[in-house]
Design a protein around this motif. Sequence first.
Motif, PDB file in Angstrom:
ATOM      1  N   UNK A 116       7.303   1.246  -9.687  1.00  0.00           N
ATOM      2  CA  UNK A 116       7.942   2.197  -8.778  1.00  0.00           C
ATOM      3  C   UNK A 116       6.886   3.003  -8.043  1.00  0.00           C
ATOM      4  N   UNK A 117       5.911   3.487  -8.885  1.00  0.00           N
ATOM      5  CA  UNK A 117       4.823   4.259  -8.292  1.00  0.00           C
ATOM      6  C   UNK A 117       4.068   3.396  -7.290  1.00  0.00           C
ATOM      7  N   UNK A 118       3.853   2.145  -7.766  1.00  0.00           N
ATOM      8  CA  UNK A 118       3.143   1.221  -6.878  1.00  0.00           C
ATOM      9  C   UNK A 118       3.929   1.029  -5.579  1.00  0.00           C
ATOM     10  N   UNK A 119       5.261   0.804  -5.840  1.00  0.00           N
ATOM     11  CA  UNK A 119       6.142   0.605  -4.677  1.00  0.00           C
ATOM     12  C   UNK A 119       6.111   1.835  -3.785  1.00  0.00           C
ATOM     13  N   UNK A 120       6.162   3.007  -4.506  1.00  0.00           N
ATOM     14  CA  UNK A 120       6.154   4.252  -3.743  1.00  0.00           C
ATOM     15  C   UNK A 120       4.842   4.385  -2.974  1.00  0.00           C
ATOM     16  N   UNK A 121       3.748   4.084  -3.731  1.00  0.00           N
ATOM     17  CA  UNK A 121       2.433   4.168  -3.102  1.00  0.00           C
ATOM     18  C   UNK A 121       2.382   3.196  -1.921  1.00  0.00           C
ATOM     19  N   UNK A 122       2.936   1.992  -2.234  1.00  0.00           N
ATOM     20  CA  UNK A 122       2.971   0.971  -1.182  1.00  0.00           C
ATOM     21  C   UNK A 122       3.777   1.471   0.003  1.00  0.00           C
ATOM     22  N   UNK A 123       4.943   2.062  -0.388  1.00  0.00           N
ATOM     23  CA  UNK A 123       5.846   2.596   0.635  1.00  0.00           C
ATOM     24  C   UNK A 123       5.153   3.701   1.423  1.00  0.00           C
ATOM     25  N   UNK A 124       4.503   4.625   0.609  1.00  0.00           N
ATOM     26  CA  UNK A 124       3.792   5.732   1.245  1.00  0.00           C
ATOM     27  C   UNK A 124       2.709   5.191   2.164  1.00  0.00           C
ATOM     28  N   UNK A 125       2.010   4.177   1.589  1.00  0.00           N
ATOM     29  CA  UNK A 125       0.944   3.585   2.381  1.00  0.00           C
ATOM     30  C   UNK A 125       1.518   3.006   3.671  1.00  0.00           C
ATOM     31  N   UNK A 126       2.652   2.307   3.470  1.00  0.00           N
ATOM     32  CA  UNK A 126       3.347   1.732   4.623  1.00  0.00           C
ATOM     33  C   UNK A 126       3.721   2.804   5.618  1.00  0.00           C
ATOM     34  N   UNK A 127       4.272   3.902   5.019  1.00  0.00           N
ATOM     35  CA  UNK A 127       4.671   5.030   5.868  1.00  0.00           C
ATOM     36  C   UNK A 127       3.473   5.580   6.606  1.00  0.00           C
ATOM     37  N   UNK A 128       2.373   5.751   5.805  1.00  0.00           N
ATOM     38  CA  UNK A 128       1.156   6.297   6.392  1.00  0.00           C
ATOM     39  C   UNK A 128       0.678   5.390   7.515  1.00  0.00           C
ATOM     40  N   UNK A 129       0.724   4.064   7.153  1.00  0.00           N
ATOM     41  CA  UNK A 129       0.276   3.107   8.157  1.00  0.00           C
ATOM     42  C   UNK A 129       1.158   3.178   9.403  1.00  0.00           C
TER      43      UNK A 129
ATOM     44  N   UNK B 101       2.971   5.721  10.235  1.00  0.00           N
ATOM     45  CA  UNK B 101       2.686   6.988  10.887  1.00  0.00           C
ATOM     46  C   UNK B 101       1.409   6.871  11.698  1.00  0.00           C
ATOM     47  N   UNK B 102       0.389   6.258  11.020  1.00  0.00           N
ATOM     48  CA  UNK B 102      -0.904   6.104  11.698  1.00  0.00           C
ATOM     49  C   UNK B 102      -0.719   5.296  12.976  1.00  0.00           C
ATOM     50  N   UNK B 103       0.043   4.178  12.787  1.00  0.00           N
ATOM     51  CA  UNK B 103       0.220   3.318  13.965  1.00  0.00           C
ATOM     52  C   UNK B 103       1.051   4.032  15.016  1.00  0.00           C
ATOM     53  N   UNK B 104       2.037   4.849  14.475  1.00  0.00           N
ATOM     54  CA  UNK B 104       2.847   5.626  15.414  1.00  0.00           C
ATOM     55  C   UNK B 104       1.973   6.634  16.133  1.00  0.00           C
ATOM     56  N   UNK B 105       1.129   7.309  15.296  1.00  0.00           N
ATOM     57  CA  UNK B 105       0.204   8.295  15.867  1.00  0.00           C
ATOM     58  C   UNK B 105      -0.695   7.599  16.878  1.00  0.00           C
ATOM     59  N   UNK B 106      -1.191   6.427  16.384  1.00  0.00           N
ATOM     60  CA  UNK B 106      -2.060   5.644  17.254  1.00  0.00           C
ATOM     61  C   UNK B 106      -1.312   5.291  18.534  1.00  0.00           C
ATOM     62  N   UNK B 107      -0.049   4.866  18.277  1.00  0.00           N
ATOM     63  CA  UNK B 107       0.789   4.467  19.409  1.00  0.00           C
ATOM     64  C   UNK B 107       0.957   5.623  20.371  1.00  0.00           C
ATOM     65  N   UNK B 108       1.273   6.804  19.737  1.00  0.00           N
ATOM     66  CA  UNK B 108       1.485   7.963  20.593  1.00  0.00           C
ATOM     67  C   UNK B 108       0.178   8.349  21.272  1.00  0.00           C
ATOM     68  N   UNK B 109      -0.934   8.225  20.452  1.00  0.00           N
ATOM     69  CA  UNK B 109      -2.243   8.515  21.050  1.00  0.00           C
ATOM     70  C   UNK B 109      -2.515   7.537  22.179  1.00  0.00           C
ATOM     71  N   UNK B 110      -2.206   6.252  21.845  1.00  0.00           N
ATOM     72  CA  UNK B 110      -2.371   5.218  22.863  1.00  0.00           C
ATOM     73  C   UNK B 110      -1.514   5.544  24.076  1.00  0.00           C
TER      74      UNK B 110
END
Length: 490
Positions: free
Chosen positions: A218-231, A233-242
């Motif tokens: 679950x933690x892994x999944x959560x971490x994975x999920x968080x990572x996914x979210x972060x990614x 978000x990052x890509x969204x941020x990147x996208x928005x930055x882009x």
Amino acid sequence: MDFKNKMLMYMLYLVLFKTVFSQLLSETSSSRIFKRFDRLENDVLVIRDDVLVIRKALKEESDIFREDISTLFNELRNLRKDMDEERKRRIGDISTVSNRLTESGQVERNDKQPVSITQQLSCDCGAVASQYKNVINAFKNEKSENIVLRKKFDEIRKKHDFEIGNLLEMFNNNVSGLKSTDKSLRSEIDTIKTETKANLSATQKLVHDSFVVCQKDNNYARAYFDEGLMRLNASLTNLSLNAIHEISRITSDIASLKTQTQGCYTSSCEVKDCSELLSSGAALLSGVYTVTTPLTHTKIEVYCDMVTDGGGWTVFQRRFNGSVDFYRNFSEYENGFGQKDGEHWLGLKFIQEITSSGAYQLRVDFKRWGETKGYDVYENFSLQPGTNYTINIGSRLQSLGVFKHSLNGAPNNSAAGCAFSTYDHDVDKHPMNCAETYRGAWWYNACFDAINPNALYGGPETHEARYMMYGFSDADRLALAAITMMFKQA
Ligand SMILES: *[C@@H]1O[C@H](CO)[C@@H](O)[C@H](O)[C@H]1NC(C)=O
Ligand SMILES: *[C@@H]1O[C@H](CO)[C@@H](O)[C@H](O)[C@H]1NC(C)=O
Ligand SMILES: *[C@@H]1O[C@H](CO)[C@@H](O)[C@H](O)[C@H]1NC(C)=O
Ligand SMILES: *[C@@H]1O[C@H](CO)[C@@H](O)[C@H](O)[C@H]1NC(C)=O
Ligand SMILES: *[C@@H]1O[C@H](CO)[C@@H](O)[C@H](O)[C@H]1NC(C)=O
Ligand SMILES: *[C@@H]1O[C@H](CO)[C@@H](O)[C@H](O)[C@H]1NC(C)=O
Ligand SMILES: *[C@@H]1O[C@H](CO)[C@@H](O)[C@H](O)[C@H]1NC(C)=O
Ligand SMILES: *[C@@H]1O[C@H](CO)[C@@H](O)[C@H](O)[C@H]1NC(C)=O
Ligand SMILES: *[C@@H]1O[C@H](CO)[C@@H](O)[C@H](O)[C@H]1NC(C)=O
């Protein structure tokens, strides 16, 4: 119930008992065994009761026998008594009877007196004797029968006792067996309990482990999920930055396009006039664009006429509704005034800087009140260096609607070769201040001949020399509705 039936019942019980136990043995469940054991106990109790009943019955039967025997004994005693009385009563006759018996000699004398009496009696009282005999025989029979019965009974009882002993033994065996079974069952239960406990704790551990693993997952999944979210978000941020970058790029593109339309395609590329804008293809429509002056590299806005006569005209004077006051001092004419998309004067210094860098044509377009249009085009237009902004005007190339007057016509009135005068900077060739007198600013000669483009903005009926005019006859001097003066590269 007779004895045999009782025995049968007993046998039946025995069989039942055995069956129950054999069934009981086949059971594995302890609770069932206990239940069965209870039932068995009941059955055994029933059997015991029945045995007691059998015993009682046996006792009763023997009592009956005993009663019968005593009755017989009583009868016998009575008989004896009767016989004794009879003997006593007949004592007187005994001798006679005895004689008669002796004479006959039929009876063997063992016991002289009784035998003789008996013999006498048997002779005399045949019925009694026979009855006696019968009684004796019956007694004998009864006795032997009784003995047999007793023997049989004893046998039965022995057998019975034996059976009961067996049964008891068996029961005890079975009880001990049951006890041992119970014990083994208990130990089995304990084992099961222990095993179950172990299994339970093991299972618990397993569940816990699974839970931990699950949690980890679950933690892994959560971490994975968080990572996914972060990614994400990052890509969204990147996208928005882009996007922002893109927007700024687009904005800069637009700006550069604007610059291009005002200048040329590259920022390093600089256009000095509307001719270059047009020839570079950056600007095709009339409007305000930015150009860079060729000497001082000053960026200025200019209005380009891209329509008239092939376009590429840099407008330096434009009037069409009188919204801008053109009666201004030299400084203002030097630097320019008004809005480029409206009425304005570009500024002598810019006109000078641009036109001095090449061959330029001058074009004047005008519109009279009543929509009549005209134009006047010259070659070799430039302003000479210096603060006089002396105008050079070559040959007239074409004109329309211009009467006798021109910019390079009669020497006393033409603008060609004249310095630029304002009311505060009178460098004209006339003693008076032409600019002030005629409310204008121009390359005045000895003033002018029907050409006063920067004078007051007059109405349709205005025909005075101090109003904006170009090329009318002296008589008319009718004011214009609009005028534009511009240059382009030859
Ligand atoms: C109970 O008795 C029967 C008959 O004697 C015998 O076969 C069986 O083994 C006994 N059961 C136990 C548990 O001793
Ligand atoms: C628990 O009991 C089940 C069923 O008897 C058995 O399959 C399992 O292996 C046992 N687990 C442990 C940890 O003993
Ligand atoms: C998303 O990214 C931005 C910029 O990196 C950051 O400020 C923001 O806190 C992030 N949001 C989440 C939910 O991670
Ligand atoms: C952000 O976008 C740029 C350009 O598309 C790309 O090169 C870069 O790898 C992206 N970075 C991340 C973290 O997505
Ligand atoms: C003159 O034209 C300019 C530009 O079109 C406009 O802004 C202004 O209002 C006009 N003025 C008059 C008096 O018509
Ligand atoms: C020219 O006119 C402008 C505007 O009225 C004024 O600010 C400036 O001082 C004047 N210059 C001179 C030299 O009079
Ligand atoms: C005037 O312009 C024409 C054509 O552009 C040119 O050939 C000629 O040399 C110019 N004359 C002077 C004096 O600059
Ligand atoms: C030009 O003006 C001068 C001086 O005012 C005058 O003498 C001369 O006759 C004029 N020339 C013409 C053609 O009008
Ligand atoms: C400006 O023009 C006037 C009149 O033509 C002349 O007297 C003066 O010398 C000129 N100034 C310069 C610097 O050429």
